[in-house]
Scaffold this motif. Structure first.
Motif, PDB file in Angstrom:
ATOM      1  N   UNK A 168      10.278   7.308  -3.198  1.00 30.65           N
ATOM      2  CA  UNK A 168      10.546   6.104  -2.403  1.00 30.65           C
ATOM      3  C   UNK A 168      10.118   6.304  -0.954  1.00 30.65           C
ATOM      4  N   UNK A 169      10.434   7.461  -0.399  1.00 30.39           N
ATOM      5  CA  UNK A 169      10.054   7.749   0.995  1.00 30.39           C
ATOM      6  C   UNK A 169       8.543   7.769   1.144  1.00 30.39           C
ATOM      7  N   UNK A 170       7.862   8.365   0.183  1.00 30.36           N
ATOM      8  CA  UNK A 170       6.399   8.431   0.205  1.00 30.36           C
ATOM      9  C   UNK A 170       5.798   7.028   0.229  1.00 30.36           C
ATOM     10  N   UNK A 171       6.314   6.145  -0.609  1.00 26.99           N
ATOM     11  CA  UNK A 171       5.793   4.781  -0.681  1.00 26.99           C
ATOM     12  C   UNK A 171       6.049   4.029   0.620  1.00 26.99           C
ATOM     13  N   UNK A 172       7.262   4.163   1.147  1.00 23.99           N
ATOM     14  CA  UNK A 172       7.617   3.437   2.372  1.00 23.99           C
ATOM     15  C   UNK A 172       6.774   3.916   3.547  1.00 23.99           C
ATOM     16  N   UNK A 173       6.589   5.222   3.651  1.00 23.96           N
ATOM     17  CA  UNK A 173       5.791   5.765   4.748  1.00 23.96           C
ATOM     18  C   UNK A 173       4.338   5.329   4.638  1.00 23.96           C
ATOM     19  N   UNK A 174       3.824   5.257   3.412  1.00 27.65           N
ATOM     20  CA  UNK A 174       2.425   4.867   3.213  1.00 27.65           C
ATOM     21  C   UNK A 174       2.181   3.401   3.533  1.00 27.65           C
ATOM     22  N   UNK A 175       3.199   2.545   3.359  1.00 26.13           N
ATOM     23  CA  UNK A 175       3.070   1.140   3.701  1.00 26.13           C
ATOM     24  C   UNK A 175       2.371   0.323   2.637  1.00 26.13           C
ATOM     25  N   UNK A 176       2.103  -0.965   2.919  1.00 28.59           N
ATOM     26  CA  UNK A 176       1.508  -1.874   1.927  1.00 28.59           C
ATOM     27  C   UNK A 176       0.118  -1.459   1.461  1.00 28.59           C
ATOM     28  N   UNK A 177      -0.595  -0.689   2.284  1.00 28.18           N
ATOM     29  CA  UNK A 177      -1.967  -0.297   1.919  1.00 28.18           C
ATOM     30  C   UNK A 177      -1.997   1.105   1.305  1.00 28.18           C
ATOM     31  N   UNK A 178      -1.029   1.417   0.495  1.00 30.15           N
ATOM     32  CA  UNK A 178      -0.961   2.739  -0.134  1.00 30.15           C
ATOM     33  C   UNK A 178      -2.193   2.984  -0.991  1.00 30.15           C
ATOM     34  N   UNK A 179      -2.769   4.190  -0.859  1.00 37.83           N
ATOM     35  CA  UNK A 179      -3.962   4.536  -1.603  1.00 37.83           C
ATOM     36  C   UNK A 179      -3.648   5.057  -2.987  1.00 37.83           C
ATOM     37  N   UNK A 180      -4.705   5.453  -3.681  1.00 33.51           N
ATOM     38  CA  UNK A 180      -4.550   5.922  -5.049  1.00 33.51           C
ATOM     39  C   UNK A 180      -3.687   7.159  -5.170  1.00 33.51           C
ATOM     40  N   UNK A 181      -3.800   8.064  -4.201  1.00 31.88           N
ATOM     41  CA  UNK A 181      -3.002   9.288  -4.264  1.00 31.88           C
ATOM     42  C   UNK A 181      -1.513   8.952  -4.184  1.00 31.88           C
ATOM     43  N   UNK A 182      -1.165   8.030  -3.293  1.00 28.04           N
ATOM     44  CA  UNK A 182       0.238   7.631  -3.177  1.00 28.04           C
ATOM     45  C   UNK A 182       0.718   6.949  -4.454  1.00 28.04           C
ATOM     46  N   UNK A 183      -0.109   6.046  -4.997  1.00 27.34           N
ATOM     47  CA  UNK A 183       0.288   5.317  -6.202  1.00 27.34           C
ATOM     48  C   UNK A 183       0.519   6.288  -7.363  1.00 27.34           C
ATOM     49  N   UNK A 184      -0.447   7.166  -7.594  1.00 25.41           N
ATOM     50  CA  UNK A 184      -0.334   8.112  -8.711  1.00 25.41           C
ATOM     51  C   UNK A 184       0.793   9.112  -8.463  1.00 25.41           C
ATOM     52  N   UNK A 185       0.845   9.665  -7.254  1.00 32.00           N
ATOM     53  CA  UNK A 185       1.863  10.672  -6.941  1.00 32.00           C
ATOM     54  C   UNK A 185       3.274  10.126  -7.055  1.00 32.00           C
ATOM     55  N   UNK A 186       3.494   8.936  -6.461  1.00 32.80           N
ATOM     56  CA  UNK A 186       4.830   8.342  -6.515  1.00 32.80           C
ATOM     57  C   UNK A 186       5.205   7.938  -7.939  1.00 32.80           C
ATOM     58  N   UNK A 187       4.231   7.467  -8.697  1.00 30.48           N
ATOM     59  CA  UNK A 187       4.502   7.068 -10.083  1.00 30.48           C
ATOM     60  C   UNK A 187       4.884   8.273 -10.938  1.00 30.48           C
ATOM     61  N   UNK A 188       4.121   9.350 -10.811  1.00 27.33           N
ATOM     62  CA  UNK A 188       4.420  10.554 -11.596  1.00 27.33           C
ATOM     63  C   UNK A 188       5.774  11.127 -11.193  1.00 27.33           C
ATOM     64  N   UNK A 189       6.052  11.128  -9.880  1.00 29.50           N
ATOM     65  CA  UNK A 189       7.351  11.636  -9.419  1.00 29.50           C
ATOM     66  C   UNK A 189       8.495  10.790  -9.970  1.00 29.50           C
ATOM     67  N   UNK A 190       8.312   9.469  -9.990  1.00 26.43           N
ATOM     68  CA  UNK A 190       9.359   8.574 -10.498  1.00 26.43           C
ATOM     69  C   UNK A 190       9.600   8.782 -11.989  1.00 26.43           C
ATOM     70  N   UNK A 191       8.514   8.848 -12.767  1.00 21.01           N
ATOM     71  CA  UNK A 191       8.670   9.053 -14.205  1.00 21.01           C
ATOM     72  C   UNK A 191       9.257  10.431 -14.522  1.00 21.01           C
ATOM     73  N   UNK A 192       8.861  11.434 -13.761  1.00 23.18           N
ATOM     74  CA  UNK A 192       9.438  12.772 -13.954  1.00 23.18           C
ATOM     75  C   UNK A 192      10.930  12.753 -13.640  1.00 23.18           C
ATOM     76  N   UNK A 193      11.306  11.995 -12.602  1.00 26.67           N
ATOM     77  CA  UNK A 193      12.724  11.879 -12.264  1.00 26.67           C
ATOM     78  C   UNK A 193      13.504  11.214 -13.393  1.00 26.67           C
ATOM     79  N   UNK A 194      12.917  10.185 -14.007  1.00 26.33           N
ATOM     80  CA  UNK A 194      13.576   9.497 -15.123  1.00 26.33           C
ATOM     81  C   UNK A 194      13.832  10.478 -16.269  1.00 26.33           C
ATOM     82  N   UNK A 195      12.820  11.279 -16.602  1.00 21.91           N
ATOM     83  CA  UNK A 195      12.974  12.248 -17.685  1.00 21.91           C
ATOM     84  C   UNK A 195      14.035  13.290 -17.335  1.00 21.91           C
ATOM     85  N   UNK A 196      14.063  13.740 -16.091  1.00 18.44           N
ATOM     86  CA  UNK A 196      15.071  14.715 -15.667  1.00 18.44           C
ATOM     87  C   UNK A 196      16.483  14.147 -15.790  1.00 18.44           C
ATOM     88  N   UNK A 197      16.656  12.865 -15.434  1.00 17.22           N
ATOM     89  CA  UNK A 197      17.980  12.246 -15.551  1.00 17.22           C
ATOM     90  C   UNK A 197      18.411  12.146 -17.014  1.00 17.22           C
TER      91      UNK A 197
END
Length: 376
Positions: free
Chosen positions: A31-60
């Motif tokens: 969430x922090x990564x996305x907010x810091x990147x802002x509305x013009x988030x690039x591919x690295x932010x999109x992929x990185x934040x998505x993988x981190x979110x899905x990994x968090x879901x699996x960990x929970x």
């Protein structure tokens, strides 16, 4: 907030709490990564934040399984996580498609919430955890419905293709519902952890850690309740005080570690022979007490002698040991203390007579106790 609260419970070493904390930490980082990147988030932010979110879901999900004593890691689940992450990479750099990414992320979040909610419901019948489990299930189920609605909106074109933080009513609604449901799941997890800690504390207060018998305080408290019930109903009640013979010699000759294991062994043998209605407690050292419900003195003596023989025929650490016991019954208006004193006196008679035997209190002693109680 969730990371801070769950993090405070890591030192308790409760199963699953570590994965819960790491999962929420990943969500916070994404969430922090996305907010810091802002509305013009690039591919690295999109992929990185998505993988981190899905990994968090699996960990929970894994943490919840582990907390409830199930196998944490599923191979199929891990494979699905890798496949979805690969698909997100594909729809970000190879064939950019915001809607496809939205559907994939929503499916992952739906699975995680339903898995956590289902696990909670499956274990909601446990004493002391029903409220927490239902809180988790309702919050997780509500969150899953939100993402089902998101998929429907994407598929039927009810909402435009949106970036991560574009200030649209749709994103605001999703974020608001996530703010409502995600912390509720975390709070439910904290409640489960505290319920488990409370259970540990209660067990430490009532169960002797070495022998598995009731502690002296717990035995006396429960015995008082049984005594009151027996008086009201007129049921017979008897008590036995047991002592391992020559236990000091065992400690001196083989060491305290062996002595502890013998205590554990004897307690296990005794507990395995008792009826479900009987109380078994450790009074201290090598001395134990048994409260025999619905048993006259002679019946209790027979049961105690069976225990004595079972201990005599068994061995631990290559050492055979024996028991001596004193058995007495409760007379009307008797107190727990007075009955225990008589049984203890009979125990000393058994030891003086050569040990490895069961001695009953005399009818004269019990008649005297009855007379004294009635004359007060």
């Amino acid at each position: 907030m969730s990371v801070a609260i769950l993090g405070s419970l890591i030192r308790t070493a409760l199963p699953g709490v570590g994965r819960w904390c790491l999962g929420y930490a990943l969500l916070a980082a994404a969430s922090t990564w996305v907010v810091v990147s802002g509305p013009r988030a690039g591919g690295i932010t999109i992929v990185g934040a998505s993988i981190a979110t899905l990994s968090a879901v699996v960990l929970l999900v894994q943490g919840t399984r582990q907390f409830f004593g199930e196998r944490a890691v599923w191979v199929a689940e891990s494979a699905a996580l890798v496949a979805i992450c690969a698909a997100i990479v594909y729809f970000t750099w190879v064939s950019p498609n915001v809607d496809a990414r939205g559907v994939l992320m929503s499916l992952g979040l739906i699975y995680g919430r339903l898995a956590v909610g289902t696990l909670a419901l499956r274990h909601a019948s446990r004493d002391g955890t029903r409220y927490a489990c239902w809180l988790i299930a309702v919050a997780a189920g509500t969150g899953a419905l939100v993402y089902v609605a998101r998929i429907g909106a994407i598929v039927f074109g009810a909402a435009p293709s949106l970036s991560f933080v574009q200030p649209s009513p749709w994103n605001v609604a999703l974020l608001g519902l996530a703010i409502l449901t995600s912390p509720c799941v975390a709070i439910g997890m904290v409640m489960l952890a505290h319920d488990r800690l409370l259970g540990r504390m209660e067990k430490l207060a009532t169960i002797d850690e070495l022998t598995g018998a009731l502690t002296r305080r717990a035995f006396i408290a429960r015995a008082q309740v049984l005594l009151s019930q027996a008086r009201e109903k007129g049921d017979p009640l008897s008590i036995a005080i047991l002592d391992i013979d020559n236990f000091k010699a065992i400690n001196d000759g083989f060491g305290h570690a062996v002595g502890d294991r013998i205590l554990t062994h004897v307690a296990s043998v005794v507990a395995g022979q008792l009826r479900s209605c009987d109380l078994f407690g450790r009074l201290g050292g090598e001395e134990f007490a048994i409260l025999f419900a619905y048993a006259q003195k002679h019946d209790a003596a027979t049961l105690t002698n069976t225990l004595r023989l079972a201990v005599e025929r068994s061995s631990a650490e290559g050492v055979r040991c024996t028991l001596s016991a004193g058995v007495g019954k409760f007379v009307p208006a008797d107190t727990l203390e007075s009955a225990m004193v008589r049984a203890d006196a009979a125990l000393y008679v058994a030891k003086a007579a050569g040990r490895n035997r069961v001695i009953m209190t005399s009818d004269a002693e019990e008649g005297e106790a009855r007379y004294l109680a009635e004359s007060r």
